[in-house]
Design a protein around this motif. Structure first.
Motif, PDB file in Angstrom:
ATOM      1  N   VAL A 137       1.162  -0.542  -0.106  1.00  0.00           N
ATOM      2  CA  VAL A 137      -0.041   0.313  -0.696  1.00  0.00           C
ATOM      3  C   VAL A 137       0.911   1.182   0.020  1.00  0.00           C
ATOM      4  O   VAL A 137       0.399   2.648  -0.740  1.00  0.00           O
ATOM      5  N   ALA A 138       2.182   1.473   0.899  1.00  0.00           N
ATOM      6  CA  ALA A 138       3.145   2.587   0.694  1.00  0.00           C
ATOM      7  C   ALA A 138       4.315   2.095   1.223  1.00  0.00           C
ATOM      8  O   ALA A 138       3.854   1.249   2.199  1.00  0.00           O
ATOM      9  N   ASP A 139       5.540   2.118   0.316  1.00  0.00           N
ATOM     10  CA  ASP A 139       6.866   2.260   0.732  1.00  0.00           C
ATOM     11  C   ASP A 139       7.443   3.139   0.407  1.00  0.00           C
ATOM     12  O   ASP A 139       7.854   3.532  -0.645  1.00  0.00           O
ATOM     13  N   ARG A 140       7.890   3.845   1.860  1.00  0.00           N
ATOM     14  CA  ARG A 140       8.392   5.160   1.941  1.00  0.00           C
ATOM     15  C   ARG A 140       9.185   5.764   2.385  1.00  0.00           C
ATOM     16  O   ARG A 140       9.361   4.674   4.170  1.00  0.00           O
ATOM     17  N   THR A 141       9.969   6.560   2.756  1.00  0.00           N
ATOM     18  CA  THR A 141      11.416   6.594   3.599  1.00  0.00           C
ATOM     19  C   THR A 141      10.821   8.488   3.917  1.00  0.00           C
ATOM     20  O   THR A 141      11.024   9.501   3.463  1.00  0.00           O
ATOM     21  N   VAL A 142      10.268   8.339   5.595  1.00  0.00           N
ATOM     22  CA  VAL A 142       9.875   9.960   6.236  1.00  0.00           C
ATOM     23  C   VAL A 142      11.213  10.031   7.365  1.00  0.00           C
ATOM     24  O   VAL A 142      10.893   9.677   7.388  1.00  0.00           O
ATOM     25  N   GLY A 143      12.099  11.298   6.706  1.00  0.00           N
ATOM     26  CA  GLY A 143      13.019  10.993   7.318  1.00  0.00           C
ATOM     27  C   GLY A 143      13.674   9.999   7.746  1.00  0.00           C
ATOM     28  O   GLY A 143      14.574   9.145   6.815  1.00  0.00           O
ATOM     29  N   PRO A 144      14.070   9.380   8.869  1.00  0.00           N
ATOM     30  CA  PRO A 144      15.053   8.374   9.167  1.00  0.00           C
ATOM     31  C   PRO A 144      13.998   7.236   9.385  1.00  0.00           C
ATOM     32  O   PRO A 144      14.816   6.188   8.904  1.00  0.00           O
ATOM     33  N   VAL A 145      12.848   7.005   9.115  1.00  0.00           N
ATOM     34  CA  VAL A 145      11.958   5.908   9.251  1.00  0.00           C
ATOM     35  C   VAL A 145      10.626   5.628   8.140  1.00  0.00           C
ATOM     36  O   VAL A 145      10.727   6.974   7.215  1.00  0.00           O
ATOM     37  N   ARG A 146      11.290   4.577   7.624  1.00  0.00           N
ATOM     38  CA  ARG A 146      10.665   3.970   6.609  1.00  0.00           C
ATOM     39  C   ARG A 146       9.870   3.741   6.984  1.00  0.00           C
ATOM     40  O   ARG A 146       9.471   2.531   7.552  1.00  0.00           O
ATOM     41  N   HIS A 147       8.646   3.537   5.925  1.00  0.00           N
ATOM     42  CA  HIS A 147       6.610   3.430   6.001  1.00  0.00           C
ATOM     43  C   HIS A 147       6.946   1.993   5.523  1.00  0.00           C
ATOM     44  O   HIS A 147       6.757   2.242   3.639  1.00  0.00           O
ATOM     45  N   LEU A 148       6.159   0.873   5.751  1.00  0.00           N
ATOM     46  CA  LEU A 148       5.561   0.086   4.826  1.00  0.00           C
ATOM     47  C   LEU A 148       4.918  -1.011   5.298  1.00  0.00           C
ATOM     48  O   LEU A 148       4.155  -1.101   6.051  1.00  0.00           O
ATOM     49  N   GLU A 149       3.614  -1.092   4.137  1.00  0.00           N
ATOM     50  CA  GLU A 149       2.541  -0.852   4.860  1.00  0.00           C
ATOM     51  C   GLU A 149       1.928  -1.711   3.552  1.00  0.00           C
ATOM     52  O   GLU A 149       1.832  -1.765   2.725  1.00  0.00           O
ATOM     53  N   VAL A 150       0.852  -3.025   3.750  1.00  0.00           N
ATOM     54  CA  VAL A 150       0.462  -4.140   3.319  1.00  0.00           C
ATOM     55  C   VAL A 150      -0.704  -4.163   3.451  1.00  0.00           C
ATOM     56  O   VAL A 150      -1.120  -3.677   4.454  1.00  0.00           O
ATOM     57  N   ALA A 151      -1.283  -4.904   2.555  1.00  0.00           N
ATOM     58  CA  ALA A 151      -3.283  -5.267   2.546  1.00  0.00           C
ATOM     59  C   ALA A 151      -3.554  -5.875   1.613  1.00  0.00           C
ATOM     60  O   ALA A 151      -2.640  -5.941   0.572  1.00  0.00           O
ATOM     61  N   PRO A 152      -4.071  -6.756   2.010  1.00  0.00           N
ATOM     62  CA  PRO A 152      -4.918  -7.916   1.247  1.00  0.00           C
ATOM     63  C   PRO A 152      -5.372  -7.072   0.364  1.00  0.00           C
ATOM     64  O   PRO A 152      -5.328  -6.096   0.239  1.00  0.00           O
ATOM     65  N   PRO A 153      -5.778  -8.117  -1.116  1.00  0.00           N
ATOM     66  CA  PRO A 153      -5.889  -6.463  -2.149  1.00  0.00           C
ATOM     67  C   PRO A 153      -7.751  -6.752  -1.828  1.00  0.00           C
ATOM     68  O   PRO A 153      -8.244  -7.039  -1.152  1.00  0.00           O
ATOM     69  N   GLY A 154      -7.415  -4.966  -2.337  1.00  0.00           N
ATOM     70  CA  GLY A 154      -9.350  -4.205  -1.608  1.00  0.00           C
ATOM     71  C   GLY A 154      -9.631  -4.405  -0.425  1.00  0.00           C
ATOM     72  O   GLY A 154     -10.654  -4.001  -0.093  1.00  0.00           O
ATOM     73  N   ALA A 155      -8.634  -3.953   0.298  1.00  0.00           N
ATOM     74  CA  ALA A 155      -8.238  -4.826   2.353  1.00  0.00           C
ATOM     75  C   ALA A 155      -8.918  -2.918   1.893  1.00  0.00           C
ATOM     76  O   ALA A 155      -7.935  -2.054   1.695  1.00  0.00           O
ATOM     77  N   ARG A 156     -10.127  -2.346   3.173  1.00  0.00           N
ATOM     78  CA  ARG A 156      -9.882  -1.113   3.832  1.00  0.00           C
ATOM     79  C   ARG A 156      -8.819  -1.006   5.158  1.00  0.00           C
ATOM     80  O   ARG A 156      -8.395   0.153   4.973  1.00  0.00           O
ATOM     81  N   THR A 157      -8.400  -1.841   5.340  1.00  0.00           N
ATOM     82  CA  THR A 157      -7.815  -2.529   6.755  1.00  0.00           C
ATOM     83  C   THR A 157      -5.716  -2.474   6.492  1.00  0.00           C
ATOM     84  O   THR A 157      -6.120  -3.775   5.310  1.00  0.00           O
ATOM     85  N   GLY A 158      -4.626  -1.648   5.918  1.00  0.00           N
ATOM     86  CA  GLY A 158      -3.953  -2.552   6.058  1.00  0.00           C
ATOM     87  C   GLY A 158      -2.901  -2.865   7.292  1.00  0.00           C
ATOM     88  O   GLY A 158      -2.901  -2.416   8.361  1.00  0.00           O
ATOM     89  N   PHE A 159      -1.732  -3.369   7.226  1.00  0.00           N
ATOM     90  CA  PHE A 159      -0.765  -3.543   8.191  1.00  0.00           C
ATOM     91  C   PHE A 159       0.718  -2.821   7.993  1.00  0.00           C
ATOM     92  O   PHE A 159       1.334  -2.781   7.125  1.00  0.00           O
ATOM     93  N   ALA A 160       0.849  -1.871   9.094  1.00  0.00           N
ATOM     94  CA  ALA A 160       2.189  -1.324   8.986  1.00  0.00           C
ATOM     95  C   ALA A 160       2.765  -2.098   9.317  1.00  0.00           C
ATOM     96  O   ALA A 160       3.418  -1.944  10.492  1.00  0.00           O
ATOM     97  N   LEU A 161       3.699  -2.054   8.684  1.00  0.00           N
ATOM     98  CA  LEU A 161       5.933  -2.792   9.458  1.00  0.00           C
ATOM     99  C   LEU A 161       6.725  -2.441  10.450  1.00  0.00           C
ATOM    100  O   LEU A 161       6.504  -0.986   9.384  1.00  0.00           O
ATOM    101  N   SER A 162       6.862  -2.281  11.535  1.00  0.00           N
ATOM    102  CA  SER A 162       7.559  -1.318  11.819  1.00  0.00           C
ATOM    103  C   SER A 162       8.529  -2.329  12.741  1.00  0.00           C
ATOM    104  O   SER A 162       8.915  -2.940  13.754  1.00  0.00           O
ATOM    105  N   VAL A 163       9.597  -1.370  12.940  1.00  0.00           N
ATOM    106  CA  VAL A 163      10.609  -1.992  13.147  1.00  0.00           C
ATOM    107  C   VAL A 163      10.529  -0.621  14.527  1.00  0.00           C
ATOM    108  O   VAL A 163      11.272   0.098  14.397  1.00  0.00           O
ATOM    109  N   ALA A 164      10.308  -1.987  15.441  1.00  0.00           N
ATOM    110  CA  ALA A 164      11.002  -1.061  17.114  1.00  0.00           C
ATOM    111  C   ALA A 164      12.582   0.244  17.406  1.00  0.00           C
ATOM    112  O   ALA A 164      12.059   1.071  17.206  1.00  0.00           O
ATOM    113  N   GLU A 165      13.725  -0.082  16.556  1.00  0.00           N
ATOM    114  CA  GLU A 165      14.662   0.787  16.444  1.00  0.00           C
ATOM    115  C   GLU A 165      14.431   2.123  15.440  1.00  0.00           C
ATOM    116  O   GLU A 165      15.153   3.206  15.707  1.00  0.00           O
TER     117      GLU A 165
END
Length: 120
Positions: free
Chosen positions: A32-60
Motif C-alpha cells: 500500500v505504501a513504501d516510503r521513507t520520511v526522515g530516518p523512518v521507512r514506512h512499509l504498509e501492506v494489505a490484502p487486495p481490496g482491503a480497507r485495513t492495512g498492516f504497517a510493518l514497524s521495526v522498533a529501532e
C-alpha cells in the motif's frame, strides 16, 4: 464519533524487507505504501481490496503505535474522548495527515488519523 474504520494495524517486525516479502510473496498482500520520511521507512501492506492495512514497524525506527483509526473529524473525536476522561495527545499535522494518539484503559495504543492527503 467521526471514526469511520480501522485504517492500519502496526505489526512489530525484526526486518522490514524480510517481513515485506512474507506478506507480499507468501500471503499475497499488496504494498500500500513504501516510503521513507526522515530516518523512518514506512512499509504498509494489505490484502487486495482491503480497507485495513498492516504497517510493518521495526522498533529501532521509533514508530509504531498500535491501531490507526481513520476519522473524518480528528479534532472533534479528540474533544469527545477527552470529555469522557481519556488522555488524548494534542492533534498534530504531518505530511501523511492530521493525527493524535490515545490509549484505552488497558494501555493499548491507538492513533486517530484524518484521511491521507492526496498525493502522499
Amino acid at each position: 464519533m467521526g471514526i469511520t474504520h480501522a485504517r492500519t494495524v502496526t505489526l512489530p517486525v525484526a526486518d522490514l524487507d524480510r517481513a515485506g516479502e512474507f506478506y507480499t510473496e507468501v500471503l499475497g498482500f499488496a504494498v500500500v505504501a513504501d516510503r521513507t520520511v526522515g530516518p523512518v521507512r514506512h512499509l504498509e501492506v494489505a490484502p487486495p481490496g482491503a480497507r485495513t492495512g498492516f504497517a510493518l514497524s521495526v522498533a529501532e525506527q521509533g514508530c509504531g503505535h498500535g491501531i490507526v483509526l481513520e476519522s473524518d473529524d480528528v479534532d472533534g473525536d479528540c474533544a469527545r474522548l477527552a470529555a469522557a476522561g481519556v488522555h488524548v495527545e494534542e492533534p498534530e499535522d504531518h505530511p501523511w495527515g492530521r493525527q493524535a494518539g490515545f490509549t484505552d484503559p488497558d494501555g493499548n495504543a491507538f492513533v486517530l488519523a484524518g484521511p491521507v492527503p492526496d498525493g502522499y
